[in-house]
Design an enzyme around this catalytic site. Structure first.
Site, PDB file in Angstrom:
ATOM      1  N   GLY A 192      34.679 -64.696  12.645  1.00 42.48           N
ATOM      2  CA  GLY A 192      33.645 -63.830  13.187  1.00 42.48           C
ATOM      3  C   GLY A 192      34.497 -62.817  14.200  1.00 42.48           C
ATOM      4  N   GLU A 203      39.023 -67.542  13.382  1.00 42.84           N
ATOM      5  CA  GLU A 203      39.703 -66.111  13.171  1.00 42.84           C
ATOM      6  C   GLU A 203      38.690 -65.201  13.935  1.00 42.84           C
ATOM      7  OE1 GLU A 203      39.373 -63.074   9.456  1.00 42.84           O
ATOM      8  OE2 GLU A 203      39.794 -65.194   9.057  1.00 42.84           O
ATOM      9  N   CYS A 229      38.457 -58.457   7.205  1.00 42.26           N
ATOM     10  CA  CYS A 229      39.208 -58.501   8.383  1.00 42.26           C
ATOM     11  C   CYS A 229      40.395 -58.253   8.366  1.00 42.26           C
ATOM     12  CB  CYS A 229      39.036 -60.198   8.650  1.00 42.26           C
ATOM     13  SG  CYS A 229      39.497 -61.089   7.140  1.00 42.26           S
ATOM     14  N   GLU A 234      39.938 -53.488  17.369  1.00 43.45           N
ATOM     15  CA  GLU A 234      39.473 -53.543  15.978  1.00 43.45           C
ATOM     16  C   GLU A 234      38.111 -52.767  16.226  1.00 43.45           C
ATOM     17  OE1 GLU A 234      38.208 -56.465  12.274  1.00 43.45           O
ATOM     18  OE2 GLU A 234      38.228 -57.364  14.355  1.00 43.45           O
TER      19      GLU A 234
END
Length: 509
Positions: free
Chosen positions: A221, A245, A282, A375
């Site tokens: 997440g 992660e 991701c 991100e």
């Protein structure tokens, strides 16, 4: 903790579809963990748990149409994508069943006494045992492969660890359906249904990580959510391993020679990778270093054409959509940032793909443009134009850890001419998977795969994809001078289970 209803929501409209469950109370979380803890013995037999994993895969496949329909209603990812993801999930379950059958993951090592050694060696026998109950926190963007029956669950069950899953709020109905399938598969092999617990709700997730019988946790997440759970795992009276992660920019470096050789192909490939799944992977390439000059211009033109032809898409929920639009607006306002194709709202419930460009020198030093090194979840990437190798290196040196790092080389560079090897060495400290002349989207389930990287990509050095993911849920133990009759069968001289092992320094298969 007051129980609140859990609703299935249609991301295409933002409207509630049906009530699925209620948020779990602290007492219900405790019951789920205790039921899982009580089921540990049922997983002790490797043959039983390998058969359980295979049956789970069979039953998921049998329910494919119903499951894909439910998943699409909650995620809008589309039947094609979801059917492929379910197939990957079933393959992964069977792959771990094979690993369990083989037994090499137990890492059996036997040393007999040697009085001539300095110091003398006693009888030592080492292997790995399961940690206990594993808490799994489902991901939003992979409702099958990183959710209730996903890699964390499959690898934990393969290791012999019962699981309690904290369902993701974006697909609660699907989570319930998949949990039922796994429990029915467990029942077929005499395994209690408590081997796979499922809870809903934010507070339930906090209660889960704090529960004294939870021995480890896996999470996929955001950096914010993952870090909060990571800190909670470390702050427990008995800290536990937390394999999270969290986030990744997945940088790409295009050399000047590669751009001169195939700029149009690289631009088109980048467009496909950054917009795949509406940019909700991701491993989406979020920062691309492209040379300034004519070849770089051609690459950007190719990217512009391809992204302009990409249809608007639906993100997993409206919160993500709002965050995407806010993130784009903040980035686009920065000095020197241009939008050849402006990402943003494609409609009332959709978003349109696009990309931003910026001179690399603005990213090479600390400042307001650091936001571009974070991100942004959705169909957008940042193209940083560099004027020389030193400028590109300066940008790379400022990046945090990533899941992937990619370099596009010319044919000569790939053959060993120029800086190819040097660039690979430069990218290696940044990521767990380094790609050459490819794109990071698409993570093969294979023994040599590594899906992880330096923080904040992950909180450990382990992988969440591939056979070695099982190692996260095991710990080694050594018996010294234990009588043969008291040893577990895995460690006996006659090797009744036929396990691969290292026996007095010799590898036996």
């Amino acid at each position: 903790m007051a129980a609140a209803p859990v609703w299935s929501v249609d991301p295409r409209t933002g409207k509630q579809r049906e009530q699925v469950a209620v948020e779990a109370t602290a007492e219900e979380v405790d019951a789920a963990v205790r039921a899982a803890h009580a089921a540990r013995g049922a997983l002790a037999d490797r043959t039983v748990r390998a058969a359980f994993l295979r049956t789970a895969a069979d039953r998921l496949e049998a329910a494919r149409d119903h499951l894909v329909e439910a998943a699409d209603a909650e995620t809008a990812l589309g039947p094609v994508r979801l059917t492929g993801e379910l197939a990957r999930t079933c393959y992964q379950l069977r792959a771990f069943a094979g690993i369990v059958d083989e037994g090499a993951f137990l890492d059996v090592i036997i040393n007999h006494p040697d009085d001539t050694a300095t110091p003398p060696v006693p009888d030592l026998r080492r292997y790995k045992v399961p940690l206990g109950v594993v808490a799994v926190y489902s991901a939003s963007n992979f409702p099958f492969a990183f959710s209730v029956a996903g890699g964390d669950t499959a690898s934990a069950l393969g290791a012999g660890c019962p699981v309690v899953v904290k369902a993701h709020p974006d697909h609660p109905a699907l989570s319930e359906l998949v949990a039922r399938v796994l429990r029915s598969a467990a029942a077929e092999h005499g395994i209690p249904g408590g081997v796979l617990g499922l809870v809903h709700g934010f507070e339930a997730g906090i209660e889960l990580i704090r529960h004294p019988l939870v021995a480890a946790a896996g999470f996929t997440g955001s950096v914010r959510g993952g870090r909060a759970l990571f800190d909670a795992a470390a702050a427990r009276p008995v800290p536990i391993p937390f394999h999270g992660e969290l986030g990744s920019l997945n940088p790409v470096l295009v050399t000047e020679a590669a751009a001169a050789e195939r700029a149009e192909a690289i631009g088109a490939g980048l467009a496909g990778s950054m917009t795949l799944g509406v940019g909700q992977f991701c491993v989406k390439p979020g920062l691309v270093l492209v040379p300034a000059g004519a070849a770089g211009d051609t690459l950007v033109k190719s990217l512009t054409d391809a992204v302009s032809d990409t249809e608007a898409g639906v993100l997993l929920d409206h919160r993500m959509r709002d965050n995407f639009l806010t993130g784009i607006a903040e980035r686009a306002e920065l000095t020197g940032v241009d939008s050849p194709v402006t990402p943003g709202a494609g409609g009332e419930h959709t978003v349109s793909a696009g990309f931003l460009t910026v001179p690399a020198e603005r990213l090479a030093r600390e400042g307001d443009h650091d936001l571009l090194l974070e991100e942004c979840f959705g169909p957008v990437t940042v193209v940083a134009r560099y004027t020389d190798d030193g400028e590109a290196t300066a940008v790379l040196s400022r990046l945090p850890g990533n899941l992937t790092a990619t370099v596009h080389l010319s044919a000569e560079e790939a053959a060993g001419e120029g800086r190819g090897a040097e660039l690979l060495a430069e990218l290696t400290p940044l990521a767990g998977r380094v790609l050459v002349n490819g794109w990071p989207t698409g993570v093969a389930v294979a023994p040599a795969q590594h899906h992880g990287g330096p923080y904040p990509a992950t909180t450990s050095t382990s992988t969440s994809v591939g056979g070695t993911a099982i190692e996260r849920w095991l710990r080694p133990v050594t018996y010294q001078n234990a009588p043969e009759a008291l040893l577990p069968p895995e460690l006996r001289d006659d090797n009744p289970l036929g396990l691969p092992r290292r026996y007095d320094g010799r590898l036996e298969r």
